[in-house]
Write a protein that holds these residues in place. Sequence first.
Motif, PDB file in Angstrom:
ATOM      1  N   ALA B 112     -12.979 -22.602   7.197  1.00 56.85           N
ATOM      2  CA  ALA B 112     -12.325 -21.296   7.093  1.00 56.85           C
ATOM      3  C   ALA B 112     -11.276 -21.266   5.985  1.00 56.85           C
ATOM      4  CB  ALA B 112     -11.683 -20.930   8.429  1.00 56.85           C
ATOM      5  N   GLY B 113     -10.808 -22.418   5.587  1.00 51.02           N
ATOM      6  CA  GLY B 113      -9.819 -22.453   4.509  1.00 51.02           C
ATOM      7  C   GLY B 113      -8.407 -22.532   5.054  1.00 51.02           C
ATOM      8  N   GLU B 114      -7.478 -22.935   4.193  1.00 48.72           N
ATOM      9  CA  GLU B 114      -6.125 -23.265   4.645  1.00 48.72           C
ATOM     10  C   GLU B 114      -5.263 -22.076   5.049  1.00 48.72           C
ATOM     11  OE1 GLU B 114      -4.115 -25.956   2.083  1.00 48.72           O
ATOM     12  OE2 GLU B 114      -5.599 -27.552   2.404  1.00 48.72           O
ATOM     13  N   ASP B 115      -5.604 -20.881   4.553  1.00 49.40           N
ATOM     14  CA  ASP B 115      -4.792 -19.706   4.896  1.00 49.40           C
ATOM     15  C   ASP B 115      -5.010 -19.245   6.333  1.00 49.40           C
ATOM     16  OD1 ASP B 115      -3.891 -19.755   2.369  1.00 49.40           O
ATOM     17  OD2 ASP B 115      -5.112 -18.071   1.653  1.00 49.40           O
ATOM     18  N   ARG B 116      -6.079 -19.728   6.899  1.00 52.66           N
ATOM     19  CA  ARG B 116      -6.430 -19.260   8.249  1.00 52.66           C
ATOM     20  C   ARG B 116      -5.978 -20.319   9.249  1.00 52.66           C
ATOM     21  NH1 ARG B 116      -9.848 -14.902   8.594  1.00 52.66           N
ATOM     22  NH2 ARG B 116     -10.247 -13.958   6.566  1.00 52.66           N
ATOM     23  N   THR B 117      -4.988 -19.976  10.022  1.00 56.56           N
ATOM     24  CA  THR B 117      -4.272 -20.981  10.809  1.00 56.56           C
ATOM     25  C   THR B 117      -4.455 -20.865  12.321  1.00 56.56           C
ATOM     26  OG1 THR B 117      -2.357 -19.515  10.745  1.00 56.56           O
ATOM     27  CG2 THR B 117      -2.461 -21.235   9.059  1.00 56.56           C
ATOM     28  N   GLU B 118      -5.264 -19.912  12.741  1.00 57.25           N
ATOM     29  CA  GLU B 118      -5.401 -19.719  14.189  1.00 57.25           C
ATOM     30  C   GLU B 118      -6.854 -19.838  14.651  1.00 57.25           C
ATOM     31  OE1 GLU B 118      -3.042 -17.004  17.140  1.00 57.25           O
ATOM     32  OE2 GLU B 118      -4.660 -15.778  16.324  1.00 57.25           O
ATOM     33  N   ILE B 119      -7.023 -20.507  15.775  1.00 57.77           N
ATOM     34  CA  ILE B 119      -8.326 -20.586  16.433  1.00 57.77           C
ATOM     35  C   ILE B 119      -8.229 -19.789  17.731  1.00 57.77           C
ATOM     36  CG2 ILE B 119      -9.965 -22.146  17.584  1.00 57.77           C
ATOM     37  CD1 ILE B 119      -8.948 -24.352  15.612  1.00 57.77           C
ATOM     38  N   LEU B 120      -9.232 -18.957  17.978  1.00 52.97           N
ATOM     39  CA  LEU B 120      -9.282 -18.214  19.240  1.00 52.97           C
ATOM     40  C   LEU B 120     -10.307 -18.872  20.157  1.00 52.97           C
ATOM     41  CD1 LEU B 120      -9.404 -14.503  17.939  1.00 52.97           C
ATOM     42  CD2 LEU B 120      -7.380 -15.825  18.643  1.00 52.97           C
ATOM     43  N   VAL B 121      -9.971 -18.920  21.432  1.00 56.59           N
ATOM     44  CA  VAL B 121     -10.907 -19.493  22.396  1.00 56.59           C
ATOM     45  C   VAL B 121     -11.012 -18.582  23.610  1.00 56.59           C
ATOM     46  CG1 VAL B 121      -9.141 -20.919  23.519  1.00 56.59           C
ATOM     47  CG2 VAL B 121     -11.536 -21.601  23.674  1.00 56.59           C
ATOM     48  N   ASP B 122     -12.231 -18.491  24.112  1.00 54.24           N
ATOM     49  CA  ASP B 122     -12.553 -17.714  25.306  1.00 54.24           C
ATOM     50  C   ASP B 122     -11.654 -18.152  26.474  1.00 54.24           C
ATOM     51  OD1 ASP B 122     -13.838 -16.567  27.488  1.00 54.24           O
ATOM     52  OD2 ASP B 122     -15.848 -17.069  26.784  1.00 54.24           O
ATOM     53  N   ALA B 123     -10.854 -17.247  26.985  1.00 49.11           N
ATOM     54  CA  ALA B 123      -9.905 -17.592  28.051  1.00 49.11           C
ATOM     55  C   ALA B 123     -10.604 -17.945  29.365  1.00 49.11           C
ATOM     56  CB  ALA B 123      -8.939 -16.425  28.285  1.00 49.11           C
ATOM     57  N   GLY B 124     -11.832 -17.462  29.539  1.00 49.01           N
ATOM     58  CA  GLY B 124     -12.537 -17.735  30.792  1.00 49.01           C
ATOM     59  C   GLY B 124     -13.563 -18.834  30.630  1.00 49.01           C
ATOM     60  N   THR B 125     -13.420 -19.602  29.572  1.00 50.19           N
ATOM     61  CA  THR B 125     -14.433 -20.594  29.230  1.00 50.19           C
ATOM     62  C   THR B 125     -14.557 -21.688  30.270  1.00 50.19           C
ATOM     63  OG1 THR B 125     -15.177 -22.016  27.449  1.00 50.19           O
ATOM     64  CG2 THR B 125     -12.859 -22.154  27.988  1.00 50.19           C
ATOM     65  N   PHE B 126     -15.708 -22.366  30.261  1.00 54.22           N
ATOM     66  CA  PHE B 126     -15.816 -23.612  31.000  1.00 54.22           C
ATOM     67  C   PHE B 126     -14.697 -24.493  30.458  1.00 54.22           C
ATOM     68  CE2 PHE B 126     -17.428 -27.894  31.831  1.00 54.22           C
ATOM     69  CZ  PHE B 126     -17.705 -27.777  33.179  1.00 54.22           C
ATOM     70  N   PRO B 127     -13.877 -25.069  31.360  1.00 56.88           N
ATOM     71  CA  PRO B 127     -12.616 -25.655  30.906  1.00 56.88           C
ATOM     72  C   PRO B 127     -12.715 -26.646  29.744  1.00 56.88           C
ATOM     73  CG  PRO B 127     -12.661 -25.542  33.294  1.00 56.88           C
ATOM     74  CD  PRO B 127     -14.019 -25.125  32.815  1.00 56.88           C
ATOM     75  N   THR B 128     -13.777 -27.452  29.701  1.00 55.12           N
ATOM     76  CA  THR B 128     -13.820 -28.481  28.659  1.00 55.12           C
ATOM     77  C   THR B 128     -13.735 -27.882  27.264  1.00 55.12           C
ATOM     78  OG1 THR B 128     -14.785 -30.681  28.310  1.00 55.12           O
ATOM     79  CG2 THR B 128     -16.305 -28.801  28.137  1.00 55.12           C
ATOM     80  N   ASP B 129     -14.303 -26.707  27.062  1.00 50.24           N
ATOM     81  CA  ASP B 129     -14.236 -26.081  25.749  1.00 50.24           C
ATOM     82  C   ASP B 129     -12.796 -25.797  25.364  1.00 50.24           C
ATOM     83  OD1 ASP B 129     -16.944 -25.958  26.497  1.00 50.24           O
ATOM     84  OD2 ASP B 129     -17.297 -24.233  25.202  1.00 50.24           O
ATOM     85  N   GLY B 130     -12.024 -25.349  26.328  1.00 52.56           N
ATOM     86  CA  GLY B 130     -10.617 -25.061  26.074  1.00 52.56           C
ATOM     87  C   GLY B 130      -9.825 -26.324  25.771  1.00 52.56           C
ATOM     88  N   TYR B 131     -10.074 -27.376  26.561  1.00 47.94           N
ATOM     89  CA  TYR B 131      -9.353 -28.633  26.334  1.00 47.94           C
ATOM     90  C   TYR B 131      -9.683 -29.190  24.936  1.00 47.94           C
ATOM     91  CZ  TYR B 131      -9.615 -28.700  31.542  1.00 47.94           C
ATOM     92  OH  TYR B 131      -9.585 -28.388  32.878  1.00 47.94           O
ATOM     93  N   ILE B 132     -10.966 -29.158  24.618  1.00 49.55           N
ATOM     94  CA  ILE B 132     -11.409 -29.737  23.338  1.00 49.55           C
ATOM     95  C   ILE B 132     -10.924 -28.875  22.171  1.00 49.55           C
ATOM     96  CG2 ILE B 132     -13.441 -30.218  21.932  1.00 49.55           C
ATOM     97  CD1 ILE B 132     -13.159 -32.351  24.015  1.00 49.55           C
ATOM     98  N   ALA B 133     -10.962 -27.557  22.342  1.00 46.50           N
ATOM     99  CA  ALA B 133     -10.478 -26.676  21.272  1.00 46.50           C
ATOM    100  C   ALA B 133      -8.990 -26.926  21.026  1.00 46.50           C
ATOM    101  CB  ALA B 133     -10.728 -25.213  21.641  1.00 46.50           C
ATOM    102  N   GLU B 134      -8.277 -27.176  22.104  1.00 48.24           N
ATOM    103  CA  GLU B 134      -6.844 -27.456  21.966  1.00 48.24           C
ATOM    104  C   GLU B 134      -6.624 -28.742  21.161  1.00 48.24           C
ATOM    105  OE1 GLU B 134      -4.845 -27.607  25.724  1.00 48.24           O
ATOM    106  OE2 GLU B 134      -2.856 -27.491  24.793  1.00 48.24           O
ATOM    107  N   SER B 135      -7.441 -29.754  21.463  1.00 50.47           N
ATOM    108  CA  SER B 135      -7.337 -31.011  20.722  1.00 50.47           C
ATOM    109  C   SER B 135      -7.716 -30.813  19.253  1.00 50.47           C
ATOM    110  CB  SER B 135      -8.243 -32.070  21.355  1.00 50.47           C
ATOM    111  OG  SER B 135      -8.251 -33.237  20.573  1.00 50.47           O
ATOM    112  N   ALA B 136      -8.769 -30.046  19.018  1.00 54.39           N
ATOM    113  CA  ALA B 136      -9.206 -29.782  17.643  1.00 54.39           C
ATOM    114  C   ALA B 136      -8.106 -29.047  16.874  1.00 54.39           C
ATOM    115  CB  ALA B 136     -10.497 -28.961  17.650  1.00 54.39           C
TER     116      ALA B 136
END
Lengths: 393, 393
Positions: B112-136
């Motif tokens: 996405a390039g350096e100017d883009r600083t935010e990742i959005l994640v599905d709030a109702g996701t299967f939890p592992t996606d949220g945990y992993i997205a947070e780590s990423a």
Amino acid sequence: MSELTLQAKELDAADALAPVRSRFLLDDVVYLDGNSLGALPAHVPDRIADVVRREWGELRIRSWQESGWWTAPERIGDRIAPLVGAAPGQVVVGDSTSVNVFKAVVAAARMAGEDRTEILVDAGTFPTDGYIAESAARLTGHTLRAVTPAEVPDALGPRTAAVLLNHVDYRTGRLHDLPSLTAAIHAAGALAVWDLCHSAGALPVGLDAHRVDLAVGCTYKYLNGGPGSPAFLYVRRELQPRFDSPLPGWNSHVEPFGMKPSYDPAPGAVRGRVGTPDILSMLSLEAALEVWEGVGIDAVRAKSLALTDFFLSCVAHHAGDRVESVTPAAHGERGSQVSLRCENAGDVMKRLIEAGVVGDFRPPDVLRFGFTPLYTSFAEAERAARVLGAVLG
Amino acid sequence: MSELTLQAKELDAADALAPVRSRFLLDDVVYLDGNSLGALPAHVPDRIADVVRREWGELRIRSWQESGWWTAPERIGDRIAPLVGAAPGQVVVGDSTSVNVFKAVVAAARMAGEDRTEILVDAGTFPTDGYIAESAARLTGHTLRAVTPAEVPDALGPRTAAVLLNHVDYRTGRLHDLPSLTAAIHAAGALAVWDLCHSAGALPVGLDAHRVDLAVGCTYKYLNGGPGSPAFLYVRRELQPRFDSPLPGWNSHVEPFGMKPSYDPAPGAVRGRVGTPDILSMLSLEAALEVWEGVGIDAVRAKSLALTDFFLSCVAHHAGDRVESVTPAAHGERGSQVSLRCENAGDVMKRLIEAGVVGDFRPPDVLRFGFTPLYTSFAEAERAARVLGAVLG
């Protein structure tokens, strides 16, 4: 009968591990590639058939609890633990070696604290460790420096966060000095991460005794878990509360079925888990570990050294100066393989395989012969050297 | 015979997919948990036995080439590709879903390039996606924000790097609008990463058609690969040259057996590989995919909707207002499961299982029933609803 075949006969007759060979399905091929893919333990096919037909096919989802699938990663980790000198509760199985190197190096770099900005990596490492260490360094903001294990003591300093080393060099078969290197790393205040791919199941490692911080290892070589069976991760007990995984999957959550939106890691080795374990590959490994029943790693090491000593004598006799061993002669510096350098090594290995002696070739000029004391006989070592002499002409 | 059982009989008689059921090993249990672990395809046990006995036991190391083990990740990826609407060369199999979410989110954030600083994640996701997205996000220096899929269009902006969404919500069975959400994400200049765990094999996805950027999915649910069979990763062809993996293991090297000290990634989907693939779990999946012979995903979708419609009618008849469906009634918003909310849901599911109807319970109050059109019959849907009514008393 030549003197060497006679000697092999005597050595086999005196070998206390000789009966263990019958625990494997083998044939007339001299299989000296167990350091790449271990042979099939005889009882594994029936066990896997039961896992597929009954546990998956009949019990289906119930097997996660009733067949013990869910706890397999830590249960099998505890089974591997004594082979690498670890008390229970510190080893967990799952994912590939590369993925575990990533977990271990990132976690070690984080535990070292912010003042320590450099990661050292074995310059002669199996390449994936170097690639992954580079990625870990990039993501955690560390610099990465490649040094040989011999250079490690001088390279260590107040900036060193962690050092990733191979216990046995995959190419040369050289065994590195884990106790003294770990002590040097600790003296510098850094963390020691060891890759045990070529030592786990081949020789004593002594993870707890030498206070190794983190370690990873492969299970499809000397542990005979089957093609691509999952790797293992060791995190020393005292460090577990600070183990901050870069792959915090739901399997490492303190309450994995709570489906909580926030991550709260489990205590203990379970913290090294990530996602759903690959049950077929994992339970094949568990079954394969049964061949260790009544077998001590010290006896394996003694036979390994006797086998490689004997093979080197036979090679000297049959192949003379047409090959050069790159594996150290000193026992303290030798793993469980012999690597020979020769001209046209790729072609030589092809002809060896055609003649029923299976080792492997590593570019540019190395013939590798792995010795798995659980199933390799002295007669096979002699035959391999004899065939090598004939192939070299 | 009641009207609903008659109706089930007619629906089964008219079902073109009915003969596919015989490709699975099933019994008298009504198995509605294929969205957690798919049933065993009938020919898989023999295939796995051959992999273990002959490919591993007899050919041993030669199987990496001769039995096609080495190329299995991309070969099986190409087999999954048409089921998710992807042309060949974009899907690779290996590692767990969690590990693939990590690869995809890190790679997307980098692209996405350096100017883009935010990742959005599905709030109702299967939890592992949220945990992993947070780590990423933590490792790449991005912020992470949890939003519902409905909130995504408003949350998008010039700072959005990537959005990780679930195609079907694991808890409610709600199908999210992949085409329009992907278009909105692209309009904001961000990358769309979709988790297809609950849609792959259950309904058309159209990855290429909707220009999805990256996607991951599970193979042990509607693809019936077996417990913990490896996940898959899709990287759209145009993005592959820029796919910068955080897990650059040796299997993704352009010359994996060159053992080069520096990392040079392979072109194509292979770039998503990491370490040695777990062959037993992977080849079980490959064999399982043979049940799709002659079966189109559109026919599967049509039957899935008919099954869930019919089940909802039967539930209304047998269980009335004692349960409430949290799965949308609109076809365009429904995956291939029905989730019912009721009192004491955990206990109700236990009693259902004892009575031969297997679904699962997700806290705090949801009964999940997964419908796999390849092997689930209308008669089973009716029986499940009838037993539910009896259990609820």
